[in-house]
Design an enzyme around this catalytic site. Structure first.
Site, mmCIF file in Angstrom:
data_model
loop_
_atom_site.group_PDB
_atom_site.id
_atom_site.type_symbol
_atom_site.label_atom_id
_atom_site.label_comp_id
_atom_site.label_asym_id
_atom_site.label_seq_id
_atom_site.Cartn_x
_atom_site.Cartn_y
_atom_site.Cartn_z
ATOM 1 N N GLU A 154 10.191 8.645 -16.462
ATOM 2 C CA GLU A 154 8.480 9.040 -16.953
ATOM 3 C C GLU A 154 8.178 8.297 -18.407
ATOM 4 O OE1 GLU A 154 7.733 12.906 -15.044
ATOM 5 O OE2 GLU A 154 9.751 13.026 -16.133
ATOM 6 N N SER A 208 14.591 21.386 -15.772
ATOM 7 C CA SER A 208 13.564 22.093 -16.687
ATOM 8 C C SER A 208 13.877 24.097 -16.918
ATOM 9 C CB SER A 208 13.211 22.525 -14.757
ATOM 10 O OG SER A 208 11.783 23.860 -15.375
ATOM 11 N N HIS A 245 0.951 -0.978 0.575
ATOM 12 C CA HIS A 245 0.216 -0.016 0.137
ATOM 13 C C HIS A 245 0.481 0.939 0.230
ATOM 14 C CE1 HIS A 245 -3.425 -2.481 1.155
ATOM 15 N NE2 HIS A 245 -1.907 -3.277 1.706
ATOM 16 N N LYS A 251 15.493 22.105 -10.729
ATOM 17 C CA LYS A 251 15.594 20.568 -10.721
ATOM 18 C C LYS A 251 16.134 19.424 -11.605
ATOM 19 C CE LYS A 251 11.260 19.686 -10.443
ATOM 20 N NZ LYS A 251 10.368 19.455 -11.697
#
Ligand code: ARG
Length: 497
Positions: free
Chosen positions: A307, A294, A173, A300
């Protein structure tokens, strides 16, 4: 009234109105919109190698059946080689009438070798030809994806070898559950990928069947030795029913289904890399070469590779659904719908290969924050140890669970950690708890207890690594270094000409 006779006004030799290979029975040329709409050459050219391989095997069969003289066969074979070279060297000039790769190759062949090129299509239809091409194509894709899976398994095993000392919290979980070895976690993906490889190998058996000789649908009318053709092309069997052979693409579905499962596994790994590289987890540090920045926020460092691996899964699933939908409801046998089988197969195969490849390159370069992982692994993730310890002292598990739960609640209220409880404090929760319970409340003890086959105990993990290393995955010695040795299982490939 005199009877009107509907005989052709002009003899057969009159100029045709439709210049297609099948133009003989047509009165007008194809509408340009139709020409464009039905054309599949742009996609088909990507299986030109397979098409020419199939044609070469067919030419040899024609020669063996004395439908071609040895000279004719040699001329055609040489011509086919030249056409393929033009295609691979990008000097091939398509004509609008080149509907697909089959027509294009034959048209160019005839330009190069003269009318004898027109004998190539004897005893063959584009229907059994394309079915053969697609099988050769999917077989090549399976082999490439299998090699990619094995390379990634190698990278994961090597990670496991390097990370044997790293303890992390295992999750259910997405809540910290019990301590596990990071190596055990990497090896979980190895098990998934081993099954993925087996699924690829298994579906390859059903792919590797020769349709050629099925003709348009009823079977070729010439005495062609199909078994020889199969052997020439590396097929293990010949199709037993011509209608089935030209009409089904279930083998593409199988490849895509197996591929969808691979993509799903890669997506989960991608998701964990995304999570672990976040400041919230801070379990890993991505190599700069495998991260992106970024354009606006200078601080970043984004896990775009992971991804995209996750995101590209959608394309592979899409390919599977496209194929299933394409086939559903088609009457036997060949229908032009089937032309739509190639884009999804090509796209999925490419997507899988690039995802597997980039992950295998990135994994060895990921930095592990072992201390952060270890810190996260302690604390309440040891509550099960307390319960198990009470069970060993004779308490029924349900009561043991209750006692350990009380200890956890008390710690939460006091702002304490389970490991910090003194022997005396432990005893307040149960007379069965004492000094031995204190010793049980350590990561090392928790890990060591899980030595049942399949558990996270180090000895188990080491044994599994050794087995995998013996199969050629990971580094030879159980301690890091070296590139994955194994490339591919090199399943039987068709002989290349
Ligand atoms: N381009 C077609 C395909 O990919 C080849 C077969 C065409 N056959 C036909 N009877 N029109 O399926």
């Amino acid at each position: 009234m005199p009877a009107t006779r509907t005989r052709p006004k002009r003899a057969q030799s009159a100029p045709r109105k439709n210049a297609k290979a099948w133009g003989g029975r047509f009165r007008e040329p194809t509408d340009p919109a139709v020409e464009q709409f039905t054309n599949s050459l742009a996609i088909d050219l990507r299986m030109a190698t397979q098409d020419v391989r199939g044609s070469v095997a067919h030419v040899r069969a024609l020669a063996r059946a004395r439908l071609l003289t040895p000279r004719e066969a040699a001329t055609i074979e040489r011509g086919l080689g030249r056409v393929l070279r033009e295609i691979t060297e990008c000097t091939f000039r398509p004509k609008p009438s080149d509907e697909d790769v089959h027509m294009a190759v034959e048209r160019r062949l005839t330009e190069l070798v003269g009318p004898v090129g027109g004998k190539l299509h004897t005893g063959r239809s584009r229907n059994d030809q394309v079915a053969t091409d697609v099988r050769l194509l999917v077989r090549d894709q399976i082999d490439a994806v299998t090699a990619g899976i094995e390379a990634l398994i190698g990278a994961l095993v090597e990670r496991a070898q390097r990370d044997l000392d790293v303890v992390m919290p295992g999750y259910t979980h997405l809540q910290r559950a019990q301590p596990v070895l990071l190596a055990h976690h990497w090896l979980a993906y190895v098990e998934m990928l081993l099954r993925d490889r087996d699924r690829m190998r298994d579906c390859r058996v059903r792919v590797n069947v020769l349709p050629l000789g099925s003709g348009a649908l009823a079977g070729a009318g010439f005495n062609l030795d199909r078994r020889r053709v199969a052997a020439d092309l590396g097929f293990d069997a010949i199709s037993e029913n011509s209608l089935d052979a030209v009409g089904d693409r279930d083998f593409v579905v199988e490849f895509l289904a197996a591929g969808a499962i691979v993509a799903m596994h890669l997506s989960r790994l991608g998701e964990e890399i995304v999570l672990w590289s976040s400041s919230e987890f801070a379990f890993i540090e991505l190599p700069d070469a495998f991260a992106t920045g970024s354009s606006m926020m200078p601080q970043k460092k984004n896990p775009d590779v992971a991804e995209l691996v996750r995101g590209k899964t959608g394309r592979v699933y899409g390919a599977l659904v496209a194929l299933l939908t394409l086939l559903k409801g088609l009457p036997l046998t060949y229908n032009r719908d089937l032309q739509e089988d190639k884009p999804p197969a090509l796209d999925a195969a490419e997507t899988l290969q690039s995802s597997l490849n980039v992950l295998a390159r990135m994994l060895p370069r990921i930095g592990i924050r072992a201390a952060t992982m270890r810190d996260a692994a302690g604390g309440f993730a040891l509550a099960t140890e307390l319960a198990d310890h009470l069970v060993e002292r004779g308490l029924p598990f349900r009561q043991a669970h209750e006692v350990a739960g009380n200890a956890v609640r008390w710690c939460l209220e006091q702002g304490r950690e389970l490991e910090s409880l003194t022997t005396k404090e432990l005893a307040t929760f149960s007379p069965l708890l004492g000094a031995a319970a204190r010793r049980a409340l350590t990561l090392e003890s928790a890990l060591a207890r899980r030595r049942l086959a399949g558990g996270t105990a180090r000895a188990n993990v080491e044994r599994r690594i050794a087995t995998l290393a013996a199969q050629g995955f990971g580094a030879k010695s159980s301690r890091g270094g070296g590139a994955p040795k194994r490339r591919t299982a090199s399943p039987r490939r068709g002989r290349k000409r």
